[in-house]
Scaffold this active site. Structure first.
Site, PDB file in Angstrom:
ATOM      1  CD  GLU A 103      25.421  79.238  43.684  1.00 47.09           C
ATOM      2  OE1 GLU A 103      26.421  78.785  44.871  1.00 47.09           O
ATOM      3  OE2 GLU A 103      24.397  78.977  43.703  1.00 47.09           O
ATOM      4  CE  LYS A 121      22.130  70.766  51.807  1.00 45.84           C
ATOM      5  NZ  LYS A 121      23.307  71.432  51.104  1.00 45.84           N
TER       6      LYS A 121
HETATM    7  C1  5RP Z   1      24.705  79.068  47.477  1.00 42.46           C
HETATM    8  C2  5RP Z   1      24.015  77.673  47.026  1.00 42.46           C
HETATM    9  C3  5RP Z   1      24.755  76.363  47.781  1.00 42.46           C
HETATM   10  O1  5RP Z   1      25.311  75.620  46.740  1.00 42.46           O
HETATM   11  C4  5RP Z   1      23.675  75.722  48.553  1.00 42.46           C
HETATM   12  O2  5RP Z   1      23.048  76.729  49.354  1.00 42.46           O
HETATM   13  C5  5RP Z   1      24.374  74.598  49.291  1.00 42.46           C
HETATM   14  O3  5RP Z   1      24.887  75.186  50.310  1.00 42.46           O
HETATM   15  P1  5RP Z   1      25.645  74.261  51.427  1.00 42.46           P
HETATM   16  O4  5RP Z   1      26.682  73.542  50.615  1.00 42.46           O
HETATM   17  O5  5RP Z   1      26.278  75.313  52.332  1.00 42.46           O
HETATM   18  O6  5RP Z   1      24.689  73.588  51.996  1.00 42.46           O
HETATM   19  O7  5RP Z   1      23.438  77.694  45.875  1.00 42.46           O
HETATM   20  O8  5RP Z   1      23.765  80.039  46.702  1.00 42.46           O
END
Ligand code: 5RP
Length: 225
Positions: A103, A121
């Site tokens: 990422e 978030k």
């Molecule tokens: C994966 C990530 C995801 O983007 C992060 O954990 C958010 O996940 P979700 O959309 O399932 O809440 O960084 O490594």
């Protein structure tokens, strides 16, 4: 429609014909990839996807989205990804899904980065979400001890069977239970210079646009041009 689906679909609308698109990982990015697959099929949208995990690659391929690795494209026009926490000054924690290394690489080589999150978030200060750190298995117990001495409250992430979670690059994840990260820049410098650390989940000064899913609709925060 849940909030993750709402922002996933909204973000897919930012993708234009001919774009190279970084495909994030996680339950929010999942909806964005589904919507891109729909647009490819129903609207003849022509794109190249650059997945940030094997899970996203598999999903994109099943939907008929052509995929390439980051090394097979010149640059990425737009990366759309989820996040675990976003602070009021638009820094992020990522890696809850253990995909932070790909990422961060894909985001770094992208012209624009778009994060999609539900409103839970959004925080004032990062750190309530444990900070994921990807480490090489060799020496990982030493890194764990070092983090303990530094007061980072590290926990090696384990699978249901009690063995260490392995990332797509076969590394381990150590989650730092910091509660509050007062100075993310300083912590990033320390982690970047720790031998055995491959990458960490602090994504600083990286995002251009954030779409936040709220009960009354998506809110767009333009962070930088
Ligand atoms: C994966 C990530 C995801 O983007 C992060 O954990 C958010 O996940 P979700 O959309 O399932 O809440 O960084 O490594």
């Amino acid at each position: 429609m849940n909030l993750k689906e709402m922002v996933g679909i909204e973000a897919a609308g930012y993708v234009k014909d001919g774009m190279v698109v970084g495909l994030g990982t996680g339950s929010t990015a999942y909806y964005m990839i589904e919507e891109l697959g729909r647009r490819v099929k129903e609207e003849n949208l022509s794109i190249i996807g650059v997945p940030t995990s094997y899970a996203s690659k598999k999903q994109a391929e099943a939907l008929g989205i052509p995929v390439r690795t980051i090394d097979e494209v010149e640059a990425v026009d737009l990366t759309i990804d989820g996040a675990d926490e976003i602070s009021s000054d638009n820094h992020g924690i990522k890696g809850g899904g253990a995909a932070l290394l790909f990422e961060k690489i894909v985001a770094t080589y992208s012209k624009k980065v778009l994060w999609i999150v539900d409103e839970s978030k959004m925080v004032d200060t990062l750190g309530a979400f444990p900070l994921p750190v990807e480490v090489i298995p060799y020496g990982s117990q030493q890194v764990l001890r070092l983090f303990e001495k530094q007061g980072y409250r590290p926990v090696l992430r384990l699978d249901e069977d009690g063995t260490p979670v392995k990332t797509d690059c076969h590394n381990y994840i150590i989650d730092l239970h910091l509660d509050t990260i007062a100075d993310p820049e300083a912590l990033a410098v320390t982690l970047d210079s720790t031998v055995g650390v491959v990458e960490h989940g602090l994504f600083l000064n990286m995002v251009h646009t954030i779409i936040i899913g709220k009960s009354n609709g998506p809110a767009v925060n333009h962070v930088r041009p």
